[in-house]
Design a protein around this motif. Sequence first.
Motif, PDB file in Angstrom:
ATOM      1  N   LEU A  62       0.866  -1.177   0.000  1.00 27.84           N
ATOM      2  CA  LEU A  62       0.000   0.000   0.000  1.00 27.84           C
ATOM      3  C   LEU A  62       0.905   1.230   0.000  1.00 27.84           C
ATOM      4  CD1 LEU A  62      -2.578  -1.274   2.674  1.00 27.84           C
ATOM      5  CD2 LEU A  62      -2.858  -1.257   0.191  1.00 27.84           C
ATOM      6  N   ALA A  63       1.866   1.220  -0.919  1.00 28.45           N
ATOM      7  CA  ALA A  63       2.935   2.222  -0.841  1.00 28.45           C
ATOM      8  C   ALA A  63       3.064   3.106  -2.074  1.00 28.45           C
ATOM      9  CB  ALA A  63       4.263   1.518  -0.589  1.00 28.45           C
ATOM     10  N   SER A  64       2.445   2.760  -3.187  1.00 23.91           N
ATOM     11  CA  SER A  64       2.710   3.531  -4.415  1.00 23.91           C
ATOM     12  C   SER A  64       1.448   3.965  -5.145  1.00 23.91           C
ATOM     13  CB  SER A  64       3.610   2.717  -5.354  1.00 23.91           C
ATOM     14  OG  SER A  64       4.822   2.395  -4.704  1.00 23.91           O
ATOM     15  N   ASN A  65       0.348   4.012  -4.418  1.00 23.18           N
ATOM     16  CA  ASN A  65      -0.922   4.513  -4.966  1.00 23.18           C
ATOM     17  C   ASN A  65      -1.373   3.786  -6.224  1.00 23.18           C
ATOM     18  OD1 ASN A  65      -0.636   6.221  -2.851  1.00 23.18           O
ATOM     19  ND2 ASN A  65      -0.060   8.010  -4.058  1.00 23.18           N
ATOM     20  N   GLU A  66      -1.117   2.475  -6.225  1.00 19.98           N
ATOM     21  CA  GLU A  66      -1.545   1.637  -7.349  1.00 19.98           C
ATOM     22  C   GLU A  66      -2.989   1.175  -7.140  1.00 19.98           C
ATOM     23  OE1 GLU A  66       3.044  -0.004  -7.514  1.00 19.98           O
ATOM     24  OE2 GLU A  66       1.537  -0.841  -6.176  1.00 19.98           O
ATOM     25  N   ASN A  67      -3.646   0.822  -8.226  1.00 15.28           N
ATOM     26  CA  ASN A  67      -5.030   0.330  -8.150  1.00 15.28           C
ATOM     27  C   ASN A  67      -5.007  -1.133  -7.699  1.00 15.28           C
ATOM     28  OD1 ASN A  67      -7.588  -0.716  -8.624  1.00 15.28           O
ATOM     29  ND2 ASN A  67      -7.883   0.440 -10.532  1.00 15.28           N
ATOM     30  N   PRO A  68      -5.609  -1.441  -6.534  1.00 10.97           N
ATOM     31  CA  PRO A  68      -5.541  -2.818  -6.017  1.00 10.97           C
ATOM     32  C   PRO A  68      -6.307  -3.813  -6.889  1.00 10.97           C
ATOM     33  CG  PRO A  68      -7.090  -1.528  -4.716  1.00 10.97           C
ATOM     34  CD  PRO A  68      -6.405  -0.562  -5.657  1.00 10.97           C
ATOM     35  N   LEU A  69      -7.178  -3.333  -7.778  1.00  9.79           N
ATOM     36  CA  LEU A  69      -7.940  -4.256  -8.631  1.00  9.79           C
ATOM     37  C   LEU A  69      -7.138  -4.678  -9.861  1.00  9.79           C
ATOM     38  CD1 LEU A  69     -11.533  -2.712  -8.563  1.00  9.79           C
ATOM     39  CD2 LEU A  69     -10.446  -4.300  -6.953  1.00  9.79           C
ATOM     40  N   GLY A  70      -6.005  -4.016 -10.086  1.00 15.21           N
ATOM     41  CA  GLY A  70      -5.215  -4.373 -11.268  1.00 15.21           C
ATOM     42  C   GLY A  70      -5.748  -3.705 -12.516  1.00 15.21           C
ATOM     43  N   PRO A  71      -5.189  -4.088 -13.677  1.00 14.13           N
ATOM     44  CA  PRO A  71      -5.659  -3.492 -14.926  1.00 14.13           C
ATOM     45  C   PRO A  71      -6.997  -4.092 -15.346  1.00 14.13           C
ATOM     46  CG  PRO A  71      -3.685  -4.867 -15.280  1.00 14.13           C
ATOM     47  CD  PRO A  71      -4.119  -5.069 -13.860  1.00 14.13           C
ATOM     48  N   SER A  72      -7.657  -3.413 -16.254  1.00 16.16           N
ATOM     49  CA  SER A  72      -8.875  -3.949 -16.859  1.00 16.16           C
ATOM     50  C   SER A  72      -8.539  -5.220 -17.624  1.00 16.16           C
ATOM     51  CB  SER A  72      -9.442  -2.903 -17.830  1.00 16.16           C
ATOM     52  OG  SER A  72     -10.075  -3.527 -18.920  1.00 16.16           O
ATOM     53  N   PRO A  73      -9.401  -6.250 -17.537  1.00 20.88           N
ATOM     54  CA  PRO A  73      -9.163  -7.467 -18.336  1.00 20.88           C
ATOM     55  C   PRO A  73      -9.098  -7.158 -19.836  1.00 20.88           C
ATOM     56  CG  PRO A  73     -10.931  -7.804 -16.729  1.00 20.88           C
ATOM     57  CD  PRO A  73     -10.577  -6.360 -16.670  1.00 20.88           C
ATOM     58  N   LEU A  74      -9.834  -6.171 -20.268  1.00 20.25           N
ATOM     59  CA  LEU A  74      -9.779  -5.782 -21.690  1.00 20.25           C
ATOM     60  C   LEU A  74      -8.376  -5.268 -22.047  1.00 20.25           C
ATOM     61  CD1 LEU A  74     -13.138  -3.802 -22.301  1.00 20.25           C
ATOM     62  CD2 LEU A  74     -12.652  -6.247 -22.612  1.00 20.25           C
ATOM     63  N   ALA A  75      -7.781  -4.517 -21.121  1.00 26.12           N
ATOM     64  CA  ALA A  75      -6.439  -3.974 -21.361  1.00 26.12           C
ATOM     65  C   ALA A  75      -5.413  -5.102 -21.428  1.00 26.12           C
ATOM     66  CB  ALA A  75      -6.072  -2.978 -20.264  1.00 26.12           C
ATOM     67  N   MET A  76      -5.570  -6.085 -20.547  1.00 26.69           N
ATOM     68  CA  MET A  76      -4.620  -7.209 -20.557  1.00 26.69           C
ATOM     69  C   MET A  76      -4.709  -7.972 -21.867  1.00 26.69           C
ATOM     70  SD  MET A  76      -4.502  -8.799 -16.753  1.00 26.69           S
ATOM     71  CE  MET A  76      -6.017  -8.441 -15.922  1.00 26.69           C
ATOM     72  N   GLU A  77      -5.935  -8.189 -22.326  1.00 27.04           N
ATOM     73  CA  GLU A  77      -6.143  -8.915 -23.578  1.00 27.04           C
ATOM     74  C   GLU A  77      -5.519  -8.136 -24.748  1.00 27.04           C
ATOM     75  OE1 GLU A  77      -7.038 -11.954 -23.960  1.00 27.04           O
ATOM     76  OE2 GLU A  77      -6.639 -11.620 -26.106  1.00 27.04           O
ATOM     77  N   ILE A  79      -5.887   5.164 -11.599  1.00 28.75           N
ATOM     78  CA  ILE A  79      -7.172   4.456 -11.582  1.00 28.75           C
ATOM     79  C   ILE A  79      -7.228   3.368 -12.668  1.00 28.75           C
ATOM     80  CG2 ILE A  79      -8.689   5.764 -13.144  1.00 28.75           C
ATOM     81  CD1 ILE A  79     -10.720   5.710 -10.700  1.00 28.75           C
ATOM     82  N   TYR A  80      -6.479   3.529 -13.748  1.00 30.88           N
ATOM     83  CA  TYR A  80      -6.527   2.506 -14.799  1.00 30.88           C
ATOM     84  C   TYR A  80      -5.679   1.270 -14.448  1.00 30.88           C
ATOM     85  CZ  TYR A  80      -9.032   5.803 -17.732  1.00 30.88           C
ATOM     86  OH  TYR A  80      -9.979   6.661 -18.231  1.00 30.88           O
ATOM     87  N   GLY A  81      -4.954   1.348 -13.348  1.00 29.70           N
ATOM     88  CA  GLY A  81      -4.261   0.160 -12.847  1.00 29.70           C
ATOM     89  C   GLY A  81      -3.123  -0.336 -13.723  1.00 29.70           C
ATOM     90  N   MET A  82      -2.429   0.581 -14.410  1.00 32.00           N
ATOM     91  CA  MET A  82      -1.401   0.131 -15.352  1.00 32.00           C
ATOM     92  C   MET A  82      -0.037   0.763 -15.079  1.00 32.00           C
ATOM     93  SD  MET A  82      -3.792  -0.211 -18.802  1.00 32.00           S
ATOM     94  CE  MET A  82      -2.661   0.821 -19.665  1.00 32.00           C
ATOM     95  N   ALA A  83       0.312   0.924 -13.798  1.00 30.95           N
ATOM     96  CA  ALA A  83       1.573   1.602 -13.450  1.00 30.95           C
ATOM     97  C   ALA A  83       2.780   0.908 -14.080  1.00 30.95           C
ATOM     98  CB  ALA A  83       1.735   1.679 -11.930  1.00 30.95           C
ATOM     99  N   GLY A  84       2.703  -0.420 -14.200  1.00 29.53           N
ATOM    100  CA  GLY A  84       3.827  -1.162 -14.773  1.00 29.53           C
ATOM    101  C   GLY A  84       3.942  -1.026 -16.278  1.00 29.53           C
ATOM    102  N   MET A  85       2.890  -0.545 -16.937  1.00 36.44           N
ATOM    103  CA  MET A  85       2.937  -0.377 -18.396  1.00 36.44           C
ATOM    104  C   MET A  85       3.619   0.923 -18.807  1.00 36.44           C
ATOM    105  SD  MET A  85       1.582  -3.034 -19.766  1.00 36.44           S
ATOM    106  CE  MET A  85       0.911  -2.768 -21.399  1.00 36.44           C
ATOM    107  N   ARG A  86       3.699   1.855 -17.893  1.00 40.36           N
ATOM    108  CA  ARG A  86       4.362   3.144 -18.115  1.00 40.36           C
ATOM    109  C   ARG A  86       3.753   3.921 -19.282  1.00 40.36           C
ATOM    110  NH1 ARG A  86       4.800   4.577 -14.621  1.00 40.36           N
ATOM    111  NH2 ARG A  86       6.305   6.192 -15.085  1.00 40.36           N
ATOM    112  N   ILE A  87       2.544   4.417 -19.086  1.00 39.21           N
ATOM    113  CA  ILE A  87       1.984   5.292 -20.116  1.00 39.21           C
ATOM    114  C   ILE A  87       1.080   6.351 -19.472  1.00 39.21           C
ATOM    115  CG2 ILE A  87       0.098   3.669 -20.704  1.00 39.21           C
ATOM    116  CD1 ILE A  87       0.599   4.694 -23.703  1.00 39.21           C
ATOM    117  N   GLY A  88       1.284   7.569 -19.919  1.00 39.46           N
ATOM    118  CA  GLY A  88       0.490   8.691 -19.435  1.00 39.46           C
ATOM    119  C   GLY A  88       0.379   9.709 -20.557  1.00 39.46           C
ATOM    120  N   TYR A  89      -0.332  10.802 -20.321  1.00 35.00           N
ATOM    121  CA  TYR A  89      -0.459  11.790 -21.395  1.00 35.00           C
ATOM    122  C   TYR A  89      -0.533  13.207 -20.849  1.00 35.00           C
ATOM    123  CZ  TYR A  89      -5.477  11.279 -20.310  1.00 35.00           C
ATOM    124  OH  TYR A  89      -6.695  11.200 -19.674  1.00 35.00           O
TER     125      TYR A  89
END
Length: 364
Positions: free
Chosen positions: A39-54, A228-238
């Motif tokens: 609980l240290a880096s403000n990540e979304n605990p639900l993970g990424p959207s399944p659609l995003a993973m696919e 909120i999109y749960g993709m901190a490991g993907m490294r993308i922002g705008y």
Amino acid sequence: MNKTIEHMVPPYLLGLEPYVPGMPIEELERELRVRAVKLASNENPLGPSPLAMEAARAAMANAHRYPDGGGFYLRQKLAAKLGVEMEQVILGLGSSELIDLTSRVLLRPGDEGLTSDGSFPLYYISIRASGAKLVTVPLQNYASDLDAMARAITPHTKLIYLSNPNNPTGTFFTADALDEFLQRVPAGVMVVLDEAYFEYVEQMGYSRSLDLVRRGRNVIVLRTFSKIYGMAGMRIGYGLGPKELLDVMNKLRSPFNTTSPAQAAALAALDDVEHVKRSMETNRAGREQIIEALDRMRVDYVPGVANFLLIELGRDTADFAGEMMKYGVIVRPMRWMGFPNAIRVTIGTHSENERFLQALSAML
Ligand SMILES: *Cc1c(COP(=O)(O)O)cnc(C)c1O
């Protein structure tokens, strides 16, 4: 350090304080042999959207090709969704990269970059790394003091960073307050509105930042897929801002700064409105759960509006956070961000929050 290197590196780079990341969960689990919660880096605990993973998985089939460096489809979709022009959208390797780029483009030695004490450390690093002078204004009651910031503007000020909500305190300022502030900002000064936690904020009157972009004002709005999109490991922002400035940033950024799986995942994530809604609701419920327990334990906290809480424990927390790791719970001690007696805890799932609260209660 090797004396020759010391003379080769510009003096303003030698004294930089590094960014301190949260401890990776694997590291703690390896060391303690416990199942840990992070609980240290403000990540979304639900993970990424399944659609995003696919989508990311499917994009791997073309991973032998360089990505579309301009991120055409993602910028097009963001522009349509947000009501701005495509040329007003730039993609970054997380919004962190865009903070770095903005400082590089706008600041040079002799300039001043202005921000708050007790805010996001990458502002300090990027301002100082450009050779400019870092000017900071204390928070007031844990919140950005826009009045004091306006007074701190000098003829040398070129760039102002505002985190809204502010990391690590979670406080926010309203669109009206920002309008008032902007009236006091001279024409030659760029204002960065870092809205990494935008999607979590439910308060009335929070933000009209997109209007400012549409009107071509001297602002850059930063958003990210890391929170909120749960993709901190993907490294993308705008970033959203004036085309002319984005043109220069585009020339300076690395040509393939975002990967094709990240672009594909981000495109799909934008479609998964349900996932965002579920993430928001989980966060709202988790915040209530934690706040209620803190009230019961008579522990002080800042009533933040994002997906984390700054908790004041009335004593130095460097060891406290280390101690909490023995319970398998990773939180962040906040001395390095200017709050020696506080920890910042990310709001997790119900059971993660419970683990944190049990550890806290045992330690107090
Ligand atoms: C998390 C965060 C970011 C986003 O970082 P990414 O590089 O997009 O992962 C930006 N600003 C603030 C204030 C943050 O807390």
